[in-house]
Design a protein around this motif. Structure first.
Motif, short mmCIF file in Angstrom:
data_model
loop_
_atom_site.label_atom_id
_atom_site.label_comp_id
_atom_site.label_asym_id
_atom_site.label_seq_id
_atom_site.Cartn_x
_atom_site.Cartn_y
_atom_site.Cartn_z
N CYS A 171 -46.63 30.29 38.44
CA CYS A 171 -46.86 30.03 39.87
C CYS A 171 -47.10 31.34 40.62
CB CYS A 171 -45.67 29.30 40.47
SG CYS A 171 -45.52 27.56 39.99
N ALA A 191 -53.86 31.18 35.66
CA ALA A 191 -52.46 31.04 35.23
C ALA A 191 -52.32 30.08 34.06
CB ALA A 191 -51.61 30.56 36.41
N VAL A 207 -48.22 24.82 39.69
CA VAL A 207 -49.12 25.95 39.86
C VAL A 207 -50.13 25.68 40.97
CG1 VAL A 207 -50.96 27.25 38.72
CG2 VAL A 207 -48.83 26.82 37.51
#
Length: 590
Positions: A171, A191, A207
């Motif tokens: 995150c 990510a 995320v």
């Protein structure tokens, strides 16, 4: 009672989901604020060391702070910057050296997401000093490490399980990318594809929330505009697709070449340097300053130079000179101990290679080659894909950084071919090679592991006595204490499996101030959670992963239909298997 138990389980799961959302919001906001502070630091140090907002586009201008030095100030700026950030990194956070993303990948894959909290501050200062004083690196590596350190620190403060810790690190990485580049989608896929290396639903949702939150914070400070302002490009002839396909192969090879030059220069710097590490950036900065004196376009990130190249303002020979110069400038910056990312340099290299390719194509087939700048834009994504082998991220990043959708089809074609070219030419990516050189292989197979040929049925224990779902929480606490286990299975009165209850969950429920209020958990079934399924035929390595992310000290082994427990597996059972398979150390044998 079964309806009550089911309602309790749903309520508890809902609370956990809201907790994840809250954490993702906090991490996203923190990463967005960190991105604002980081960009301000870069701008401040750039003006301090060069006297310009971006010296890469200033030619051989002098620094107004020291006009008597003329353009020769660039010879000293990197050395002075290195004299400041070298001791800072060496003393407080050595992992802040280099481009940052491999350290985050390692922390997520093998350290449970644990990153030292001081990394965020040290990385921000060191990278801003490095780039501001002329270091030819990018912002994505530092901001990923900064955001990830913030997420990890929050997870450690709240003592979340390792699976949640990894998610918070991702995150933070997504939020940092999203805020600093105004690219929320790029942050998410960066990510997921590079940091977590999977697309689990729960992680994806968290995320996304973090990335959106960080983007909102970033847009409040930087505005809602594409990061690179480029003219619109269009594909006007079908034969251009063949040229874009060839460009994908060429740019992919450029990305691999960049990777090899980067680590070759780093090895050369390691071989040549014999002094203290804290002094290395300052002494090496003199070499970098000499390169900047000859080619000032290499100062800092160099986005204005990239934009001018795509707009067709440079001749073919100068494009090739910029390509080679950036490759060595970035490699030297990292090799001398600098701090910064390699994403922006890979885009720069792709733009130079692509525009040069388009220039040649325009001369060879002027009637069908199309606009030269389109090749530069596609080359940016293809070079990054060849170096990092992250095709989804490459497509999304280029679309969001430029806001240019008209050439998405040739971009996708070139990026896929660049990824295949990178895979053909090199086993490792620009990120994983750094870890492999340390003996860490994130993609290593487990064929040589003692767990490779073992299955859960080989080590599972007898199923402990299950707790009825109607059992009061105080009695459940007593039963857990007497069992000597951190978790026990829970069943309905008719024997139906409900899940697992942990000592931690019971203790937290009993200690809650609202334990006697309506809706609070009152029985074991209210706190039962269904962990990852483990079956007798599952490889032991997969069961170990399920144990690592579970809260308790063991898991039930379910039958093949996954609806009834038939055994129990613990960390100790797997350790015993490893111990039986491992050779006896020499010092014990003696």
């Amino acid at each position: 009672m079964g309806d009550v138990v089911s309602a309790g389980r749903v309520r508890h799961a809902g609370q956990a989901q809201w907790g994840v959302i809250a954490l993702a919001l906090v991490v996203g906001a923190g990463a967005g604020a960190g991105a604002i502070a980081f960009r301000w630091l870069i701008q401040t140090f750039t003006r301090l060391f060069s006297g310009h907002a971006d010296y890469s586009s200033a030619g051989h201008a002098s620094n107004p702070h020291v006009p008597w030095l003329g353009p020769w100030f660039v010879l000293l700026a990197p050395a002075l910057g290195g004299l400041l950030y070298g001791p800072l990194v060496q003393r407080f956070a050595r992992e802040a050296r280099g481009h940052g993303v491999p350290e985050v990948m390692y922390a997520v894959a093998l350290r449970g997401g644990r990153i030292a909290p001081q990394v965020a501050v040290v990385k921000a200062l060191a990278s801003a000093l490095c780039m501001g004083s002329g270091g030819s690196v990018g912002r994505e590596g530092p901001i990923v490490q900064i955001g990830s350190a913030l997420g990890s620190t929050l997870g450690r403060v709240l003592r979340v399980p390792e699976n949640r810790m990894r998610m918070l690190v991702a995150c933070g990485a997504a939020g940092g990318i999203a805020a600093t580049f105004n690219a929320p989608l790029a942050g998410v896929f960066f990510a997921m594809e590079l940091i977590l290396r999977d697309f689990a639903v729960e992680s994806f949702g968290a995320v996304v929330i973090s990335s959106v939150t960080a983007s909102v914070v970033g847009r409040a400070a930087f505005g809602d505009t594409a990061f690179l302002a480029l003219p619109a490009f269009h594909v006007t002839h079908l034969t251009q697709y063949l040229l874009f396909a060839l460009l994908g192969v060429v740019a992919g090879a450029v990305g691999v070449g960049f990777t090899r030059v980067l680590y070759w220069v780093e090895d050369a710097c390691d071989w040549a340097w014999r002094g203290p590490e804290w002094l290395r950036p300052a002494v090496g900065g003199l070499l970098l300053g000499g390169l900047l004196l000859v080619l000032p376009q290499m100062y800092g990130v160099g986005y204005p130079v990239l934009g001018d190249a795509i707009k067709g303002r440079y001749a073919l020979g100068f494009l090739l000179l910029l390509l080679v110069g950036k490759m060595f400038a970035t490699s030297l910056t990292i090799g001398i101990g600098g701090s910064g990312g390699v994403f922006a340099p890979s885009l720069f290299l792709g733009a130079m290679a692509g525009t040069a390719f388009g220039t040649v194509a325009h001369h060879l087939v002027p009637g069908s080659a199309g606009v030269v700048g389109a090749y530069g834009l596609v080359g940016m994504g293809a070079a990054f894909a060849g170096a990092a082998r992250a095709p989804i991220t490459a497509v999304i990043v280029l679309f969001e950084l430029t806001g240019e959708y008209s050439i998405i089809l040739p971009m996708m074609l070139a990026i896929v071919l660049a990824t295949l070219t990178g895979r053909l030419l090199s086993r490792d990516t620009i990120y994983t090679l750094k870890l492999r050189r340390r003996g860490i292989d994130l993609d290593a197979g487990r064929a040589d592991s003692p767990l490779a040929s073992a299955f859960v049925r080989d080590v599972m224990e007898d199923l402990p006595t299950s707790l009825p779902g109607t059992l009061p929480l105080k009695d459940a606490a007593d039963a857990l204490a007497l069992s000597g286990r951190g978790a026990l299975p829970v069943t309905t009165p008719d024997g139906r499996y409900l899940g697992v209850i942990t000592a931690r969950a019971v203790a937290e429920a009993l200690a809650a101030p609202d334990i006697d209020t309506a809706g609070a958990p009152v029985a074991a079934g209210d706190l039962a959670e269904v962990p990852h399924s483990v079956t007798p035929g599952m490889p032991l390595a997969a069961a170990l992963h399920a144990l690592v992310v579970a809260d308790g000290s063991g898991l039930p082994v379910l039958d093949d239909h996954r609806d009834a427990p038939v055994g129990w597996i613990t960390h100790q059972a797997i350790l015993s298997r490893l111990h039986a398979s491992a050779p006896v150390p020499a010092w014990i044998a003696e």
